[in-house]
Design a protein around this motif. Structure first.
Motif, short mmCIF file in Angstrom:
data_model
loop_
_atom_site.label_atom_id
_atom_site.label_comp_id
_atom_site.label_asym_id
_atom_site.label_seq_id
_atom_site.Cartn_x
_atom_site.Cartn_y
_atom_site.Cartn_z
N GLU A 137 0.82 -1.21 0.00
CA GLU A 137 0.00 0.00 0.00
C GLU A 137 0.85 1.26 0.00
O GLU A 137 0.48 2.27 -0.58
N HIS A 138 1.98 1.22 0.66
CA HIS A 138 2.81 2.41 0.80
C HIS A 138 4.25 2.09 0.41
O HIS A 138 4.72 0.97 0.55
N ALA A 139 4.93 3.13 -0.05
CA ALA A 139 6.34 2.98 -0.41
C ALA A 139 7.02 4.33 -0.22
O ALA A 139 6.37 5.38 -0.31
N PRO A 140 8.31 4.32 0.07
CA PRO A 140 9.03 5.60 0.18
C PRO A 140 9.04 6.33 -1.15
O PRO A 140 8.87 5.73 -2.21
N GLY A 141 9.22 7.64 -1.09
CA GLY A 141 9.24 8.44 -2.32
C GLY A 141 10.33 7.98 -3.26
O GLY A 141 11.43 7.60 -2.86
N LEU A 142 10.02 8.01 -4.54
CA LEU A 142 10.98 7.60 -5.57
C LEU A 142 11.91 8.75 -5.92
O LEU A 142 11.52 9.91 -5.88
N THR A 143 13.13 8.42 -6.29
CA THR A 143 14.07 9.42 -6.77
C THR A 143 13.77 9.74 -8.23
O THR A 143 13.05 9.00 -8.91
N LYS A 144 14.35 10.81 -8.75
CA LYS A 144 14.18 11.15 -10.16
C LYS A 144 14.72 10.03 -11.05
O LYS A 144 14.13 9.72 -12.08
N ARG A 149 13.39 5.56 -14.86
CA ARG A 149 13.51 4.15 -15.23
C ARG A 149 12.15 3.46 -15.25
O ARG A 149 11.90 2.58 -16.08
N LEU A 150 11.26 3.87 -14.36
CA LEU A 150 9.91 3.30 -14.37
C LEU A 150 9.11 3.79 -15.57
O LEU A 150 8.24 3.07 -16.08
N LEU A 151 9.40 4.99 -16.05
CA LEU A 151 8.71 5.51 -17.23
C LEU A 151 9.19 4.86 -18.52
O LEU A 151 8.50 4.90 -19.55
N ASN A 152 10.36 4.25 -18.48
CA ASN A 152 11.02 3.78 -19.70
C ASN A 152 10.12 2.92 -20.59
O ASN A 152 10.03 3.13 -21.80
N ASP A 153 9.43 1.96 -20.00
CA ASP A 153 8.62 1.03 -20.80
C ASP A 153 7.39 1.68 -21.40
O ASP A 153 6.78 1.12 -22.32
N GLY A 154 7.02 2.85 -20.92
CA GLY A 154 5.86 3.54 -21.46
C GLY A 154 6.20 4.58 -22.51
O GLY A 154 5.29 5.26 -23.02
N LEU A 155 7.49 4.71 -22.82
CA LEU A 155 7.93 5.73 -23.78
C LEU A 155 8.22 5.12 -25.15
O LEU A 155 8.73 4.00 -25.25
N SER A 156 7.94 5.87 -26.17
CA SER A 156 8.26 5.46 -27.54
C SER A 156 9.77 5.30 -27.71
O SER A 156 10.56 6.00 -27.06
N LEU A 164 19.49 8.52 -25.92
CA LEU A 164 20.76 9.03 -25.42
C LEU A 164 21.25 8.29 -24.18
O LEU A 164 22.46 8.18 -23.95
N PHE A 165 20.31 7.80 -23.38
CA PHE A 165 20.68 7.18 -22.10
C PHE A 165 20.09 5.77 -22.00
O PHE A 165 19.51 5.40 -20.99
N GLU A 166 20.27 5.00 -23.05
CA GLU A 166 19.67 3.65 -23.11
C GLU A 166 20.11 2.79 -21.94
O GLU A 166 19.27 2.16 -21.26
N ASP A 167 21.40 2.72 -21.68
CA ASP A 167 21.88 1.87 -20.59
C ASP A 167 21.35 2.34 -19.24
O ASP A 167 20.90 1.53 -18.42
N GLN A 168 21.41 3.64 -19.00
CA GLN A 168 20.96 4.17 -17.72
C GLN A 168 19.46 3.95 -17.51
O GLN A 168 19.01 3.62 -16.41
N MET A 169 18.68 4.16 -18.57
CA MET A 169 17.23 3.97 -18.44
C MET A 169 16.88 2.50 -18.18
O MET A 169 15.85 2.20 -17.57
#
Length: 225
Positions: A137-144, A149-156, A164-169
């Protein structure tokens, strides 16, 4: 940890007025030789500033605002160069020092509004979403870094950050650039996040999924940020 990501709203905006405070307006009015700025009503300050700005040539006005906001980070030669380049290009989208891009955006758009389009316009993207840990139900705040990285799979795959940052993402290696890719990250109750970034780095149409599951390694959140 696995997270369920749900995109709620995505906005493309050409200005974030909250960036500029009434104190900013007063100080800028004084730098543009407007008398008695402190005695003006708060609701009039922005309009007064626009009138004061347009008494100056565009490149000269750009120098004044650049010195005010970035005088400690930029040399006089850089101020001179950027003030000229801003009239022909969206410097804020291409400036090599990423940590300055967000402030350059705000400066650019203030001048764009004041001069009714003499400066090329840029944009920002605001993403409102929920990022809920699976089974908790709860989790600590996420870093930028974690948010990107969580957005990665939802991006074109056309997205410039993914390219530019494939490995990092994908979680391979440190990702210090995340601090400047995301200009502002707000976390509220129910694991709701409001993400502000450059419209050049993440375009509205590049968010191609509305909900998905992704996994990211947990990191400590710096309480000073």
């Amino acid at each position: 940890m696995k997270y369920n990501i749900k995109i709620e709203e995505v906005h493309t905006v050409d200005e974030i007025q909250e960036f500029w405070t009434n104190e900013d307006y007063v100080q800028l009015l004084e730098k543009f030789d407007y008398p008695d700025a402190k005695d003006s009503k708060n609701e009039n300050l922005r309009e007064l500033l626009f009138m004061a700005i347009t008494d100056f040539e565009p490149s000269e006005a750009a120098k004044v605002v650049l010195r005010y906001k970035l005088g400690e980070q930029l040399s006089e030669g850089q101020v001179e160069q950027i003030s000229n380049d801003m009239l022909i290009d969206t410097v804020c989208e291409e400036y090599p020092e990423m940590e300055l891009q967000s402030v350059l955006f705000h400066i650019n758009q203030l001048l764009f509004k004041a001069y009714n389009g003499k400066f090329p316009s840029s944009s920002a993207t605001i993403i409102e979403c929920s990022m809920n840990p699976s089974g908790e139900e709860h989790a600590p705040g996420l870093t930028k870094e974690m948010v990107l990285r969580l957005l990665n799979d939802g991006l074109s795959d056309r997205n410039i950050v993914k390219r530019l940052f494939e490995d990092q993402m994908n979680g391979n290696g440190a990702f210090p650039e995340a601090e400047n890719i995301i200009w502002d990250l707000q976390h509220s109750k129910d694991n709701h996040y409001k993400i502000t970034t450059s419209g050049n780095l993440i375009k509205k149409e590049e968010i191609i999924s509305s909900a998905w599951e992704s996994e990211v390694e947990e990191m400590m959140v710096d309480s000073d940020k």
